[in-house]
Design an enzyme around this catalytic site. Structure first.
Site, short mmCIF file in Angstrom:
data_model
loop_
_atom_site.label_atom_id
_atom_site.label_comp_id
_atom_site.label_asym_id
_atom_site.label_seq_id
_atom_site.Cartn_x
_atom_site.Cartn_y
_atom_site.Cartn_z
CG HIS A 248 0.06 -37.74 26.47
ND1 HIS A 248 1.41 -37.58 26.26
CD2 HIS A 248 -0.33 -36.70 27.24
CE1 HIS A 248 1.83 -36.50 26.92
NE2 HIS A 248 0.79 -35.94 27.52
NE ARG B 228 -0.59 -42.68 27.52
CZ ARG B 228 0.02 -41.68 28.15
NH1 ARG B 228 1.18 -41.22 27.69
NH2 ARG B 228 -0.49 -41.17 29.23
CG ASN C 208 4.67 -38.76 26.11
OD1 ASN C 208 3.83 -38.60 25.24
ND2 ASN C 208 4.36 -38.86 27.39
CG ASP D 181 3.93 -33.14 27.85
OD1 ASP D 181 3.91 -32.11 28.54
OD2 ASP D 181 3.17 -34.10 28.03
CG HIS E 235 5.97 -30.82 31.47
ND1 HIS E 235 5.25 -31.99 31.54
CD2 HIS E 235 6.22 -30.48 32.76
CE1 HIS E 235 5.08 -32.34 32.81
NE2 HIS E 235 5.67 -31.44 33.57
CG ASN F 191 3.74 -33.79 36.42
OD1 ASN F 191 3.60 -32.73 37.01
ND2 ASN F 191 4.89 -34.21 35.92
CG ASP G 245 -1.62 -33.41 29.94
OD1 ASP G 245 -1.15 -34.28 29.19
OD2 ASP G 245 -1.07 -33.08 31.01
#
Lengths: 314, 146, 404
Positions: C28, C30, C60, C118, C145, C259, C286
């Site tokens: 990720h 961001r 995401n 995800d 996911h 998570n 992740d």
């Protein structure tokens, strides 16, 4: 033994000697509360901040009386009317509480673990007055004190805790206070309201799970009924409150399954007719009012012990 | 008669027994823990154990004799008087001590003294009683020797 | 140092490990939207510090990467960073809302290497079936996911003895297992290339194992933290799954909130077993960096995620040292395994050099990532990436960074 702890966050890692020390101090505080003038100067000049981010009158007032009986100055910060409601972060609140210069912060919070967060970030001593589902150590200690008063000694005694175990900080803290004192605990309640791990044999040390309340009560030395939150029905965890009352409510008939004079406790506030019948709540076995008095004394004992510890462990 | 814990109450019990035996009078007897009234609580670093006080009678309008082992600075007696008045309003408070070693820091004077013992400020007066597991002795330990 | 030959000679002299550059299927970055947590540039540099020369960026972001223009933008910013190679993953559904399919063929043409929502599992079974079927036309895999959201509604950690003790709402292993079971059934029906993200449960590994032995062409990944840490870390333990006792931290540290959640030691063991027997194809970090504002809060309020690039190597080396796996297999799962998932060949001139004995302290200053959210913060770790080359160019050199 010299008191070593700076905070009271949970009693899950307390020794028997530490718990007994608090209970012994509680005895002395009960005597103070019986005097014509229920106030001693022990904590004169000290400030106790009551930070209640979740509504609670009983526990807050109990702490307030305890602090005042020791002549501490008391400041209230409650959820309603404070900036907690306006979306202030806990981090900011801790900065404010620390700046206010309290010696002891007594806190109630909806999030499990919040007192650890505060204790890490302040110089004051922190007493957990209930965090989420996690712990309510002063309730556990006052229940242990009350049961010890009624039964003499808790070694080998078996106490039943019945109700919504999963969501109950009282149940966890009762276990944490009673088991080190030699008692065993039988948990009872609907399977949907008991943590799955505890139903599958991995119960905490000194405890067992018995879904059938009648069997749990047979020959028991005492019972603690927990408050049932009516929201549990809406969350699909219970078919109906009526069925709960019938299956896990403390009726007069059920209570007789325990040993003669085995006491009945409830942390309050009660739903009479749901988890406890009115006749049991106000009957001869009920120690529910004694719990309230003992609650003030336990909190005095802890405030005294914490305020007496070194200011800052460098 | 009210003995101050943790040795004054033992001496009070003995005096009470002697009065009962010799005079055949049963004077009401109590014991007082003054921990919560100490003025040095915030200075000693840890919380001393608080013991229960037992005063199973009304002190209102009665003469109360406070009993302690050693009278030194007077601070313990000050705390005891503060504690006592939380139980009621005695007609008078008197003070009886086994040893008065001087060096008062407060305007307090004993009414009944077993023995006056001149001491230096740094000396130590150690009282032992059969009840606490020793012999009945009062030792004056001088500072240089201590 | 300059050039691959020099790099490899230097490594040989020091007794360092040299391997093809690592590929991370799951990161990720961001950007756009949460640049205070990480940017494509900082993320790509942090990846190199962790040995990853190729990273797949999850979509995401805000906005979600669900249009060809956004895919192109991620590629452009990745290239500009001149650090790890950044490959964009695009969303399965428009806005990651789980309502309608994104334009998968066009997204693939723009450079998306895979599709994933995800963090927001595609709950609608029919839509997920459609995604698997339609993605075949794009030639790209679906990264899912797998999590039943109804079963994890308020959950913040693994449901078990520890959550019961801490009074935190749990996420049962069954929430992952039932979702994987559904996804495998739909893959069987729809064909297409299903890749399961961050499998974390023993039951999940077993489902994948059985599906593969039935001949289903699926792949799966596991994270370094699920190969080392347990749910006891939430309660303050700092012992790896293969250790006992040790120091304790404060309970409810939000850096342990992730998570899928940290599971039990037997789940960790099952993940290693799955990795060793080929059930698990890849190790993916992740990497989920967060600004402190999202973590310096109550446990229940905190964001999920662990900043993972830079601690992957020491965690995996520790597991190997404990005898739970072999380094050769770990390297496969960081190189050829993920390359196969993406259907690419291993970039020929990417290298990572690791000093397996280097002792270092994982403190905030040592981490290149803007996300300092790792429960390993402050801990002494063994094993560190010394250098990385991308396309034959030395882009990370720890000795030079240390000297400057």
């Amino acid at each position: 033994m010299t008191w070593q702890r700076r905070h009271v966050l949970a009693t899950d890692d307390w020794s028997r000697a530490e718990i007994e020390q608090v209970l012994d101090q509680t005895g002395a505080m009960v005597e103070v509360l019986g005097r014509p003038i229920r106030r001693t100067p022990a904590l004169r000049g000290r400030t106790v901040i009551l930070f209640f981010a979740e509504a609670s009158t009983r526990t807050r007032v109990s702490f307030e009386l305890a602090a005042k009986a020791l002549s501490a100055d008391v400041t209230n910060i409650t959820a309603s009317g404070s900036s907690v409601e306006k979306g202030e972060t806990l981090r900011d609140t801790v900065r404010t509480l620390t700046a206010l210069g309290g010696d002891v912060i007594v806190m109630r919070h909806a999030a499990s673990g919040a007192p650890y967060f505060v204790a890490e970030r302040t110089d004051a001593a922190v007493i957990n007055a209930g965090d989420g589902w996690h712990a309510h150590p002063t309730q556990g200690l006052l229940d242990a004190y009350t049961l010890r008063g009624a039964l003499g000694d808790l070694d080998g005694r078996r106490i039943v805790i019945v109700g919504d175990i999963t969501h109950s900080r009282v149940a966890r803290s009762d276990i944490d206070a009673l088991v080190p004192l030699g008692a065993t605990v039988t948990l009872s309640g609907p399977p949907t309201l008991v943590p799955s791990a505890w139903r599958c044999g991995m119960t905490p040390r000194g405890t067992t799970y018995e879904p059938d309340l009648d069997r749990a009560l047979d020959g028991a030395d005492g019972v603690i009924a927990l408050r049932l939150q009516k929201e549990r029905q809406h969350a699909g965890l219970l078919p109906s409150i009526r069925e709960y009352a019938k299956t896990w409510g403390l009726s007069e008939e059920r209570v007789k399954r325990m040993r003669p004079e085995a006491p009945v406790l409830h942390p309050g506030p009660m739903n009479e007719g749901v988890e406890i019948a009115a006749s049991v709540a106000h009957g001869a076995r009920s120690l529910i009012e004694t719990q309230v008095t003992n609650g003030v004394a336990v909190r005095m004992a802890l405030l005294y012990l914490l305020a007496g510890t070194p200011e800052q462990v460098a | 008669m009210v003995g101050i814990r943790a040795r004054g109450d033992l001496i009070a019990t003995r005096l009470h027994e002697a009065i009962r035996r010799n005079e055949n009078v049963d004077v009401p007897l109590g014991s007082l823990d003054i921990t919560l009234y100490r003025d040095d609580l915030t200075r000693i670093g840890h919380a001393p154990v608080v013991r229960e006080s037992v005063i199973p009678f009304s002190i209102d309008d009665r003469i109360v004799v406070l009993i302690d082992d050693v009278l030194f600075t007077g601070r313990t007696i000050r705390a005891a008087m503060d504690a006592l008045v939380d139980y009621g309003r005695p007609r008078a408070i008197r003070l009886a001590v086994l040893v008065d070693r001087g060096h008062r820091e407060l305007p307090i004077k004993a009414d009944f003294v077993g023995k006056n013992v001149p001491t230096n400020l740094a000396d130590d007066v150690r009282v032992q009683l059969i009840e606490t597991g020793g012999a009945d002795t009062v030792e004056l330990v001088q500072a240089a020797a201590a | 140092m300059s050039g691959l030959a020099d790099l490899e000679r230097d490594a040989a002299q020091h007794g360092w490990l040299v391997s093809p550059g690592f590929i991370d299927l799951h990161a990720h970055l961001r950007e756009p939207g949460f640049e205070e947590s990480e940017t494509i540039a900082t993320g790509a540099r942090a990846a190199l510090a962790g040995g990853f020369t190729t990273i797949c960026a999850m979509p995401n972001t805000e906005p979600a990467i669900d249009s060809p223009g956004l895919v192109a933008e991620v590629i452009a910013r990745g290239a500009a960073a001149r650090a790890a190679r950044v490959l964009p993953i695009a969303a399965i559904t428009r806005g990651r809302l789980g309502k309608e399919l994104a334009d998968l063929v066009e997204l693939a043409a723009a450079g998306a290497v895979a599709f994933s929502d995800d963090g927001a599992p595609v709950s609608d079974g029919q839509l997920f079936r459609n995604a698997l079927e339609y993605a075949r036309a794009s030639g790209r895999p679906i990264f899912e996911h797998s999590q039943d959201l109804a079963l994890t509604a308020d959950g913040v950690m693994h449901e078990g003895v520890v959550s019961a003790r801490l009074g935190l709402p749990g996420m049962a292993a069954a929430a992952e297992e039932t979702a994987i079971a559904r996804d495998l059934s739909l893959a069987r029906l729809a064909g297409g290339r299903l890749h399961l993200s961050h499998v974390s449960t023993a039951g999940g590994v077993e489902l994948v194992r059985r599906a593969k032995s039935d001949g289903l062409a699926i792949t799966a990944e596991v994270t370094p933290h699920h190969l080392a840490l347990t749910d006891e870390w939430v309660a303050g333990s700092r012992a790896f799954a293969w250790e006992d006792g040790g120091d304790r931290a404060t309970p409810y540290e939000t850096s342990t909130k992730v998570n899928p959640p940290l599971r039990t030691a037997s789940d960790v063991r099952a993940c290693w077993a799955g990795l060793m027997d080929g059930t698990i194809d890849a190790i993916a970090t992740d990497h989920a960096p967060h600004a402190s504002t999202r973590k310096d809060v109550e446990f229940q309020e905190a964001a999920f995620g662990i900043s993972g690039f830079e601690t992957a190597v020491p965690l995996l080396l520790a597991g190997v040292a404990a005898g739970w796996g072999t380094w050769d297999r770990v390297v496969e799962a960081l190189t050829t395994g993920p390359a196969r998932v993406l259907g690419i060949t291993l970039p020929e001139n990417d290298r990572v050099v690791i000093d397996p004995n280097a002792a270092w302290t994982c403190d905030a200053a040592a981490l290149v990532s803007l996300g300092k959210n790792t429960p390993l913060l402050g801990r002494a770790l063994i094993g560190r990436v010394v250098a990385c080359a991308v396309d034959g160019e030395l882009r990370f050199d720890l000795t030079r960074i240390a000297a400057s």
